[in-house]
Write a protein that holds these residues in place. Structure first.
Motif, short mmCIF file in Angstrom:
data_model
loop_
_atom_site.label_atom_id
_atom_site.label_comp_id
_atom_site.label_asym_id
_atom_site.label_seq_id
_atom_site.Cartn_x
_atom_site.Cartn_y
_atom_site.Cartn_z
N HIS A 1 0.85 -1.19 0.00
CA HIS A 1 0.00 0.00 0.00
C HIS A 1 0.89 1.24 0.00
N SER A 2 0.57 2.19 -0.86
CA SER A 2 1.37 3.41 -0.98
C SER A 2 0.88 4.46 0.00
N TYR A 3 1.83 5.28 0.48
CA TYR A 3 1.44 6.38 1.38
C TYR A 3 2.34 7.58 1.15
N VAL A 4 1.80 8.76 1.48
CA VAL A 4 2.57 9.99 1.45
C VAL A 4 2.38 10.69 2.80
N ILE A 5 3.29 11.60 3.09
CA ILE A 5 3.20 12.40 4.31
C ILE A 5 3.07 13.85 3.90
N LEU A 6 2.08 14.53 4.49
CA LEU A 6 1.89 15.96 4.22
C LEU A 6 2.07 16.72 5.52
N GLY A 7 2.99 17.70 5.48
CA GLY A 7 3.22 18.49 6.68
C GLY A 7 4.63 19.03 6.72
N ASP A 8 5.11 19.34 7.91
CA ASP A 8 6.45 19.86 8.09
C ASP A 8 7.47 18.77 7.75
N VAL A 9 8.36 19.04 6.80
CA VAL A 9 9.31 18.03 6.32
C VAL A 9 10.24 17.57 7.43
N GLU A 10 10.78 18.51 8.19
CA GLU A 10 11.68 18.15 9.29
C GLU A 10 10.95 17.33 10.34
N PHE A 11 9.73 17.73 10.64
CA PHE A 11 8.91 17.07 11.65
C PHE A 11 8.56 15.65 11.23
N SER A 12 8.58 15.39 9.90
CA SER A 12 8.12 14.11 9.37
C SER A 12 9.23 13.11 9.13
N LYS A 13 10.48 13.46 9.41
CA LYS A 13 11.60 12.58 9.07
C LYS A 13 11.56 11.24 9.80
N SER A 14 11.09 11.22 11.04
CA SER A 14 11.16 10.00 11.83
C SER A 14 10.05 9.01 11.50
N GLN B 1 -3.94 24.37 13.01
CA GLN B 1 -5.29 23.83 12.79
C GLN B 1 -5.87 24.24 11.43
N SER B 2 -5.58 25.45 11.01
CA SER B 2 -6.14 25.91 9.73
C SER B 2 -5.59 25.07 8.58
N LYS B 3 -4.30 24.70 8.63
CA LYS B 3 -3.71 23.85 7.59
C LYS B 3 -4.33 22.46 7.61
N ILE B 4 -4.59 21.96 8.81
CA ILE B 4 -5.19 20.63 8.94
C ILE B 4 -6.58 20.61 8.32
N VAL B 5 -7.39 21.62 8.64
CA VAL B 5 -8.75 21.69 8.12
C VAL B 5 -8.73 21.82 6.60
N ILE C 1 -2.73 6.90 -4.66
CA ILE C 1 -2.13 6.88 -3.32
C ILE C 1 -3.16 6.31 -2.35
N ASP C 2 -2.75 5.33 -1.57
CA ASP C 2 -3.70 4.69 -0.65
C ASP C 2 -3.90 5.49 0.63
N TYR C 3 -2.80 6.02 1.20
CA TYR C 3 -2.90 6.69 2.49
C TYR C 3 -2.17 8.04 2.47
N VAL C 4 -2.79 9.03 3.11
CA VAL C 4 -2.14 10.32 3.33
C VAL C 4 -2.07 10.54 4.84
N PHE C 5 -0.84 10.70 5.36
CA PHE C 5 -0.65 10.97 6.78
C PHE C 5 -0.39 12.46 6.97
N LEU C 6 -1.28 13.13 7.69
CA LEU C 6 -1.12 14.55 7.98
C LEU C 6 -0.26 14.70 9.22
N LEU D 1 -4.63 11.50 10.62
CA LEU D 1 -4.01 12.64 11.30
C LEU D 1 -3.09 12.13 12.39
N ILE D 2 -1.80 12.45 12.31
CA ILE D 2 -0.84 12.03 13.32
C ILE D 2 -0.90 13.02 14.47
N PRO D 3 -1.08 12.54 15.71
CA PRO D 3 -1.17 13.47 16.84
C PRO D 3 0.12 14.23 17.05
N ASP D 4 -0.01 15.42 17.55
CA ASP D 4 1.14 16.27 17.85
C ASP D 4 2.14 15.48 18.69
N LEU D 5 3.42 15.57 18.33
CA LEU D 5 4.49 14.86 19.03
C LEU D 5 4.47 15.17 20.52
#
Length: 305
Positions: free
Chosen positions: A14-27, A73-77, A61-66, A92-96
């Protein structure tokens, strides 16, 4: 096991992408790669919603992880609204800060998701099950060790003046002060506002006491604490009141260990964190294991310990 085998052959992925802060998404991709049975394959990491929407028109794309911070919040909405026009599943990935704080976990209260920052695991029937476990095991163990305890009591009485048992005030469930029983191993019976931890070669320790402490036999009377309900067989080890007052000011979350009954032994002790805690780092390591135990408690974990 079947899924892991199938997906290791590049099947049923299954394919997935991550949308959000690039640095925040590295892990995140690293964490997902440790779960090969999920079959998730990274396509890309995006910090631009329009770019992602354009790519979704040309590839499936099967999954998008925000992966945004809770302050965005405005970007999430906006992202959710735009992505609803695609066939991709949205997560939606919860705030670290929220998801990692003190080993927090998610629960559902009806249809409402909640993040548990700290709590105890003993609700309803689980409390009763823990109580039954303590009473049954403590009774059986006391039957087995009573001859040993009798011999120890005689040796203590013959070797040095003073009582056989030492009762020390310690914090129990919800910070309530309890009296913990121990075989006396020292010539002094400290239980005041200042308690000096025993160290290697401590002259206050008797000859019999040295043997008892080395093999943790001085803790055996605490099975009577279990029977009277002030302790459990397994739980965070209780510390002297003076030590609690000292370390609660130095270690975040220290008093959260008192949300359950203290134990004769615990997850920290079986992982080597026992005995003298002469540095804050050693105590913090013990507390981390205690909080892990509280957040992951099960009868199986108790029996393992």
């Amino acid at each position: 096991s079947i899924l892991r085998r199938v997906r290791s052959q590049e099947k049923n992925l299954h394919s997935y992408v991550i949308l959000g802060d690039v640095e925040f998404s590295k892990s995140l991709p690293e964490k997902i790669s440790q779960l090969p049975w999920t079959g998730l394959r990274l396509v890309g990491v995006y910090d631009s919603l329009p770019t992602l929407l354009a790519d979704l028109k040309t590839q499936s794309i099967d999954y998008v992880f925000l992966n945004y911070g809770s302050h965005e919040q405005s970007k999430i909405v906006s992202a959710i609204s735009a992505l609803n026009d695609s066939t991709a599943s949205i997560y939606l990935i919860p705030d670290l800060l929220l998801s990692d704080l003190l080993g927090s976990r998610w629960i559902m209260l009806g249809n409402t998701p909640l993040i548990v920052i700290n709590d105890h695991p003993f609700y309803g029937g689980w409390w009763a099950l823990k109580k039954i476990e303590d009473l049954v095991l403590a009774f059986l163990i006391l039957l087995l060790i009573s001859p040993v305890m009798l011999v120890i009591a005689i040796l203590i009485k013959l070797s040095s003046p003073g009582p056989i048992l030492f009762k020390q005030r310690r914090h129990g469930l919800n910070g309530e002060v309890i009296k913990v029983y121990k075989f006396r191993t020292m010539t002094s019976l400290e239980d005041g506002d200042v308690v000096v931890q025993a160290t290697k070669g401590d002259t206050r320790i008797t000859k019999v006491g040295k043997f008892l402490r080395r093999h943790s036999l001085d803790e055996l009377p605490q099975f009577f604490n279990v029977l009277e309900g002030s302790m459990s067989i397994v739980g965070p080890r209780p510390h002297a009141l003076a030590h609690n007052e000292h370390y609660r000011q130095l270690i975040d979350g220290y008093m959260q260990r008192h949300k359950v009954k203290p134990g004769i032994t615990g997850w920290a002790q079986v992982n080597g964190l026992r005995g003298e805690t002469d540095t804050v780092d050693k105590m913090k390591g013990r507390i981390d294991f205690d909080l892990y135990y509280i957040n992951h408690w099960s009868i199986g974990l108790d029996l393992k310990i």
